[in-house]
Write a protein that holds these residues in place. Structure first.
Motif, mmCIF file in Angstrom:
data_model
loop_
_atom_site.group_PDB
_atom_site.id
_atom_site.type_symbol
_atom_site.label_atom_id
_atom_site.label_comp_id
_atom_site.label_asym_id
_atom_site.label_seq_id
_atom_site.Cartn_x
_atom_site.Cartn_y
_atom_site.Cartn_z
ATOM 1 N N PHE A 60 0.818 -1.222 0.000
ATOM 2 C CA PHE A 60 0.000 0.000 0.000
ATOM 3 C C PHE A 60 0.849 1.269 0.000
ATOM 4 O O PHE A 60 0.366 2.345 -0.322
ATOM 5 N N PHE A 61 2.110 1.108 0.365
ATOM 6 C CA PHE A 61 3.030 2.241 0.367
ATOM 7 C C PHE A 61 3.536 2.503 -1.060
ATOM 8 O O PHE A 61 3.533 3.626 -1.545
ATOM 9 N N GLN A 62 3.941 1.414 -1.733
ATOM 10 C CA GLN A 62 4.493 1.540 -3.090
ATOM 11 C C GLN A 62 3.400 1.588 -4.153
ATOM 12 O O GLN A 62 3.586 2.136 -5.227
ATOM 13 N N ARG A 63 2.306 0.921 -3.874
ATOM 14 C CA ARG A 63 1.137 0.794 -4.754
ATOM 15 C C ARG A 63 1.437 0.021 -6.040
ATOM 16 O O ARG A 63 0.598 -0.102 -6.915
ATOM 17 N N THR A 64 2.637 -0.467 -6.153
ATOM 18 C CA THR A 64 2.984 -1.355 -7.265
ATOM 19 C C THR A 64 4.079 -2.290 -6.768
ATOM 20 O O THR A 64 4.972 -1.862 -6.024
ATOM 21 N N ILE A 65 3.993 -3.550 -7.114
ATOM 22 C CA ILE A 65 5.012 -4.477 -6.610
ATOM 23 C C ILE A 65 5.531 -5.380 -7.722
ATOM 24 O O ILE A 65 4.825 -5.657 -8.698
ATOM 25 N N ASN A 66 6.763 -5.779 -7.586
ATOM 26 C CA ASN A 66 7.359 -6.788 -8.477
ATOM 27 C C ASN A 66 8.286 -7.651 -7.621
ATOM 28 O O ASN A 66 8.507 -7.333 -6.435
ATOM 29 N N PRO A 67 8.838 -8.742 -8.150
ATOM 30 C CA PRO A 67 9.568 -9.692 -7.283
ATOM 31 C C PRO A 67 10.882 -9.164 -6.700
ATOM 32 O O PRO A 67 11.367 -9.687 -5.700
ATOM 33 N N THR A 68 11.468 -8.101 -7.275
ATOM 34 C CA THR A 68 12.814 -7.672 -6.857
ATOM 35 C C THR A 68 12.958 -7.398 -5.350
ATOM 36 O O THR A 68 13.919 -7.867 -4.735
#
Ligand code: ATP
Length: 574
Positions: free
Chosen positions: A210-218
């Motif tokens: 919810f902080f980044q609002r976008t996620i990926n595996p890195t």
């Protein structure tokens, strides 16, 4: 930190502080796991990923509630931790860290290769969090929530460590033999803290989404897992606040280095990793307990408030009647490969007896001791205690039945006070677990346990030293402390493995006095000892062993008069 958003500080500070709070949550789990219990995990970032991906998937793809995602993420982390823990936590030495690397990689690859999780692109468009209709956004509002959760977690872990369950957890690091002999299932507690650390990491991941609002595996890769461990170690891996210090130092220096180093070197890259590697080596060499040791020096030292005077006594077991058969050792045998360390040895102890087990070095005394207490498994033979067969039971089950012991080489938790070490012996007489401890619902029982620990310390004449750190005691008091700890289990039979070894003359006299007093109170004792004078003056009967076999059994006078015993000790033929 909670009021920081209300101050006129730049948004950049708020962002940094939010990251520190989220990282500290993960590092807090590692404090418990690695610092307190000695279980190294490189795989915590994968649990962060579980929390983050559950939040993103549920809110983006399923339009689900973020709060349901929080519970679901934690639930998945619990299940994953239980499965992984059940497989890997029985491993010791370097196998456990290697296993954590394996499952850290495996979980990360799974996230990166699942179509429904967006593969390497991940998931974007995560909504913002709302509480009672108030949108927390990604700045100051969410920062408050992050720090409320991080500080609540720190409080929970602090409370946990200062409890019956916490003492059990703290006993894991110094080897499981002593903890198991006090009736503690060390595997269960390893699993408990593994699950707690996984949940903390998953909550951090939920916040991260919810902080980044976008996620990926890195951010959930093995590299990040190593960084979390680095934070915990740098801050002070066995201190709760070290997790926060480590997270802050790593986050703030990482940002500075990412700007500075490319300028210095003239090309961009993850050069900060090299600097961190060097810093870690320096810290491990000069401050192995981490940076918190420096910060902690400025904090006031507190002693535990003595609030247990009026606590009701703990329940005690029915004691055997004087003269009742207590321990029957029947033809026990232990083979180590081709070596027969204990060769069909039999003897009996009746309630109220003090029996000595003596013999030259390597005669098999300690092995016999370990067979009776379940530390070693028997090759053949049987052991009965109070009429019940205890052959093959693990040592914690034997402790539960009323046999307690001390160790040839003192086993204690040096950074716990004498009182806490002795209270560890009362483990089986309490019931409160980790959750009750975190909610502080265990205080009445804690007072009972400390009252009992103080009573046992008074019994052996050490009550005035109860607030000292056990590691600061000389060997004599340490041995007495072990006896108090064993007495705290409320035993019917006490086994002392070379209690007088390494003691000065005066300390031996004090010990003999304590043991005589215990006998006068009806305690039964089995004593392995090298010091002849000590054994002869104290015991009712003596079993003499040589080369794994029972050479003779008799009164001290009979043993002293025996030419065979004399020959065994002098190493001559008999
Ligand atoms: N885990 C083990 N593996 C192989 N051999 C062992 C093991 N433990 C003990 N032994 C061997 O078994 C024999 C008996 O050892 P034990 O420690 O029981 O003797 P002890 O009478 O207690 O000696 P000490 O008085 O020196 O402590 C010794 O020869 C020892 O080397």
């Amino acid at each position: 930190m909670l009021v920081l958003p209300a101050l006129p500080v730049p948004d950049f500070w708020i962002t940094q502080s939010a990251y520190i709070g989220m990282y500290a949550l993960v590092a807090l789990g590692l404090v418990l796991l690695t610092g307190v219990a000695g279980l190294t995990s490189f795989g915590q970032a994968a649990f962060v990923g579980i929390g983050a991906y559950t939040a993103a998937f549920l809110t983006v793809k399923m339009a689900g509630s973020p709060w349901v995602a929080l519970l679901l993420g934690a639930g998945i982390a619990v299940i994953a931790a239980l499965v992984l823990g059940a497989i890997t936590l029985r491993m010791s030495g370097h196998y456990l860290p290697l296993a954590t690397i394996c499952w850290g990689l495996a979980l990360n690859y799974t996230m990166a290769n699942m179509d429904f999780l967006g593969k390497y692109d991940g998931l974007s468009g995560v909504p913002t969090l709302k509480i009672f209709g108030t949108d927390l956004g990604t700045g100051r509002g969410l920062h408050v929530l992050i720090w409320v959760i991080a500080l609540a977690a720190a409080l929970g872990v602090t409370r946990l460590l200062d409890s019956r369950a916490g003492r059990a957890i703290r006993s894991i690091k110094s080897g499981v033999t002593m903890a198991e002999a006090m009736g503690i299932s060390t595997f269960r507690y390893k699993l408990d803290i593994f699950v707690i650390a996984a949940v903390l990491a998953s909550v951090s991941g939920w916040l991260f989404a919810f902080f980044q609002r976008t996620i990926n595996p890195t951010p959930f890769s093995l590299g990040k897992g190593i960084e979390y461990l680095f934070m915990a170690v740098l801050g002070g891996v066995s201190h709760v606040w070290g997790a926060f210090l480590g997270a802050a130092v790593v986050k703030l220096t990482e940002d500075q280095l990412q700007v500075l180093l490319p300028r210095l070197i003239g090309t961009s890259g993850n050069f900060e990793t090299i600097v961190f590697g060097i810093v870690l080596v320096v810290v491990l060499k000069y401050a192995p307990d981490g940076l918190w040791t420096f910060a902690g020096r400025f904090l006031p030292k507190t002693t535990r408030k003595r609030d247990w005077q009026d606590a009701p006594a703990l329940p005690a077991r029915d004691k055997p009647v004087h003269g009742e058969p207590l321990l029957q050792v029947d033809a026990v045998r232990k083979e180590f490969g081709g070596l027969v360390a204990v060769n069909d040895v039999s003897f009996e102890i009746r309630a109220g007896d003090i029996v000595g087990l003596i013999g030259p070095n390597g005669a098999g005394k300690s092995t016999t001791f370990n067979l009776v207490t379940g530390v070693l498994s028997l090759t053949s033979g049987a052991v009965r205690f109070r009429g019940e067969t205890i052959t093959g039971l693990p040592s914690r089950q034997i402790a539960r039945r009323g046999i307690s012991r001390t160790f040839q080489h003192v086993k204690m938790i040096p950074d716990m006070t004498v009182l806490e070490n002795v209270a560890l012996g009362g483990y089986l007489r309490g019931r409160s677990g980790a959750v009750r401890a975190m909610l502080r619902m265990d205080r009445a029982e804690e007072r009972q346990l400390f009252a009992e620990a103080e009573r046992q310390l008074t019994r052996i004449g050490m009550a005035d030293r109860m607030h000292e750190l056990a590691g600061n005691l000389a060997l004599g008091p340490q041995r007495l402390m072990e006896i108090a700890r064993a007495l705290c289990t409320d035993p019917s039979l006490l086994l002392l493995d070379e209690p007088a070894a390494g003691l000065r003359h005066k300390e031996k006299q004090a010990l003999a006095e304590v043991l005589r007093q215990l006998k006068s109170e009806g305690m039964s004792l089995l004593l392995v000892e090298h010091d002849m004078e000590f054994v002869m003056g104290l015991t009712d009967r003596i079993v003499v062993m040589e080369f794994g076999t029972r050479l003779m059994e008799g009164t001290p006078a009979e043993v002293q008069a025996s030419p065979a015993v004399r020959a065994a000790y002098l190493g001559t033929e008999h």
